[in-house]
Design an enzyme around this catalytic site. Structure first.
Site, PDB file in Angstrom:
ATOM      1  N   THR A 156       1.475   3.794   2.048  1.00 32.16           N
ATOM      2  CA  THR A 156       1.918   4.294   3.111  1.00 32.16           C
ATOM      3  C   THR A 156       3.011   3.320   3.662  1.00 32.16           C
ATOM      4  OG1 THR A 156       0.353   2.803   3.991  1.00 32.16           O
ATOM      5  CG2 THR A 156      -0.178   5.226   3.835  1.00 32.16           C
ATOM      6  N   LYS A 157       3.471   2.201   2.945  1.00 30.06           N
ATOM      7  CA  LYS A 157       4.210   1.129   3.376  1.00 30.06           C
ATOM      8  C   LYS A 157       5.690   1.455   2.868  1.00 30.06           C
ATOM      9  CE  LYS A 157       1.224  -0.808   5.526  1.00 30.06           C
ATOM     10  NZ  LYS A 157       0.034  -1.784   5.399  1.00 30.06           N
ATOM     11  N   THR A 158       6.792   1.031   3.473  1.00 29.43           N
ATOM     12  CA  THR A 158       8.184   1.142   3.126  1.00 29.43           C
ATOM     13  C   THR A 158       8.600   1.087   1.780  1.00 29.43           C
ATOM     14  OG1 THR A 158       8.790   0.489   5.411  1.00 29.43           O
ATOM     15  CG2 THR A 158      10.443   0.335   3.921  1.00 29.43           C
ATOM     16  N   HIS A 173       0.938  -1.151   0.097  1.00 35.67           N
ATOM     17  CA  HIS A 173      -0.061  -0.054   0.044  1.00 35.67           C
ATOM     18  C   HIS A 173       0.871   1.378   0.006  1.00 35.67           C
ATOM     19  CE1 HIS A 173      -2.588   3.059   2.129  1.00 35.67           C
ATOM     20  NE2 HIS A 173      -3.531   2.716   1.219  1.00 35.67           N
TER      21      HIS A 173
END
Ligand SMILES: *Cc1c(COP(=O)(O)O)cnc(C)c1O
Length: 369
Positions: free
Chosen positions: A182-184, A180
Site C-alpha cells: 500500500t505504500k508509495t 508494504h
C-alpha cells in the site's frame, strides 16, 4: 464500473525484469546482489550513511529499538493516533508505549505535550510522520537532547517528505520505512532501517543475522539472541527497480494530492493534509486525507457506504491506539479522540485518472449537501 482503489503498486516492466532476473540468476554468489543495490540506492536517495533492507518496517523498528537497549520497564513516547505497527515493537521488548496527543493540523505528535510525559523510565520518542505529514523535528530533537532520549523516525509513510532540507527518516537516531503493497513504493512486503550511526548499524546487522557477527569468522557462531528480518533478493530486485524511478513515484503522489486540494479548497467544512507555504517543508503525501469539521454531523460509515456503492475504496483515519483493548485509555488526548472519527483517506494510487479523482470529490460534495 471499474474499482477505484485507495492504493495499488505502480509496477513497470523494469520491476518485472529485475525480479525475473533475480528468480532466474540471483542465487549462490549472487544471492545478495539486488539487496546491496537496493540498499545503496536507498542510502543515496535519503542521504544517510547506512541502510539495511528488511522483511518489514515492523522488523526494522523491532531491531532498532532492541539495539538501542530498550527493554523491560522502559517507556517510549509516541503519538496516540497511529497504525499499531509503530507501537507493537515497543511492547515486544517489554517496554511501555506512552501515548500523547497530536497536533490539529499535521496529526503528528504534539511536542508541547512531550515533556510532561517524560519520567525516569523514558528512553525514546518515536516520531511518526503520519500520512507523509512531517513531525516538528526541531522541537522533538531539542527535547530529546535536553532529556537525553533517543529519537526514532517512523517514516514508513513519508518517503518523499523533506524537513528543512533533510529527508524524513534521516534526522533521528534511526529511521524506518515500509514497502508494504500500500505504500508509495513497494517490494510486496519489506522495510528499511537507516542510520548515520555506525555502531548502531553494526548492532542491527548482528541482530538481523541471528546474533552472528560478520567480523567473527567462526561459522554458525551466535554471540547473542538475534532476529531474522531479512529481505529476499527477489523482493529487493523489485525495490531496486522502484528506486530507479522513485522521483516519479513521489511526484505522482504529490500531483494527486494537489488535484484533490484544488477540488476541495472552496468546499466548506473540510480540510486536508497541510499544504505548506514555506519551501522548508515538502510533503510526500502518501495519503491524501479529508477531515470533516467538528460541527458537522458527520457519519463516516454513511460516506464510506456511498463510496462503496460506486466501487470506490476509502479508508478510515487511524484510531487512537489508546482505544484498543490492549492499552489503557488516555482521556486527556482530546485532539486524537476528537479527530479520528472525522477523517477518511482518499484513493491515491499512481494510475488514478483525473476523472476518477473528480468522481471521488463529487461524492463528498454530494454527501455534504
Ligand atoms: C505501514 C506502516 C508500518 C508497518 O510497515 P510493515 O512493513 O507492514 O511492517 C509502520 N509504521 C507506519 C507508520 C506504517 O504506515
Amino acid at each position: 464500473m471499474s474499482k477505484i482503489y485507495y492504493t495499488k503498486p505502480y509496477i513497470t516492466q523494469l520491476e518485472v525484469d529485475y525480479a525475473t532476473d533475480a528468480a532466474l540468476n540471483g542465487w549462490g554468489d549472487k544471492c545478495y546482489d539486488y539487496i546491496y543495490k537496493f540498499e545503496d540506492s536507498f542510502k543515496k536517495h535519503l542521504n544517510v550513511s547506512y541502510a539495511m533492507a528488511t522483511s518489514s518496517c515492523t522488523g526494522a523498528m523491532h531491531m532498532g529499538l532492541s539495539a538501542l537497549g530498550i527493554s523491560h520497564g522502559d517507556e517510549v513516547i509516541i503519538a496516540d493516533i497511529n497504525w499499531i505497527a509503530s507501537a507493537a515493537p515497543i511492547v515486544y521488548l517489554g517496554a511501555t508505549p506512552i501515548f500523547i496527543d497530536i497536533l490539529n493540523d499535521t496529526w503528528c505528535i504534539d511536542p508541547s505535550k512531550i515533556e510532561q510525559a517524560i519520567t525516569p523510565k523514558t528512553k525514546a520518542i518515536i516520531a511518526v510522520h503520519l500520512y507523509g505529514n512531517l513531525c516538528d523535528m526541531d522541537a522533538i530533537m531539542a527535547i530529546a537532547k535536553k532529556h537525553n532520549l533517543y529519537v526514532i523516525e517512523d517514516a514508513a509513510e513519508a518517503i518523499g517528505s523533506i524537513y528543512k532540507g533533510k529527508k524524513a527518516g534521516s534526522i533521528g537516531d534511526f529511521g524506518v520505512f515500509s514497502f508494504h503493497g500500500t505504500k508509495t513504493m513497494t517490494t510486496g512486503e519489506g522495510g528499511m532501517f537507516v542510520t548515520n550511526n555506525l555502531e548502531l548499524y553494526k548492532k542491527v546487522n548482528i541482530l538481523n543475522s541471528h546474533g552472528r557477527n560478520p567480523e567473527n569468522p567462526k561459522q554458525f557462531w551466535a554471540e547473542t539472541i538475534g532476529f531474522k528480518y531479512k529481505i529476499s533478493n527477489i523482493q529487493a530486485a523489485i525495490g531496486y527497480a522502484q528506486m530507479t524511478h522513485i522521483d516519479e513515484l513521489i511526484n505522482r503522489k504529490r500531483e494527486i494530492y494537489f488535484k484533490y486540494f484544488s477540488l476541495f479548497k472552496n468546499v466548506e467544512k473540510v480540510s486536508m493534509n497541510p499544504n505548506p507555504t514555506s519551501n522548508e517543508l515538502v510533503y510526500g503525501y502518501w495519503m491524501p486525507t479529508l477531515i470533516f469539521d467538528a460541527e458537522l454531523e458527520f457519519d463516516r460509515d454513511l460516506l464510506i457506504d456511498k463510496f462503496k456503492e460506486i466501487n470506490v475504496d476509502a479508508r478510515v483515519f487511524f484510531y487512537p491506539l489508546s482505544m484498543l483493548p490492549m492499552f489503557d485509555e488516555v482521556r486527556n488526548n482530546k485532539v486524537s479522540l476528537n479527530i479520528y472519527a472525522r477523517g477518511i483517506n482518499l484513493p491515491s494510487y499512481h494510475e488514478i485518472s483525473d476523472g476518477q479523482i473528480k468522481k471521488v470529490a463529487d461524492i463528498v460534495v454530494e454527501y455534504l449537501s
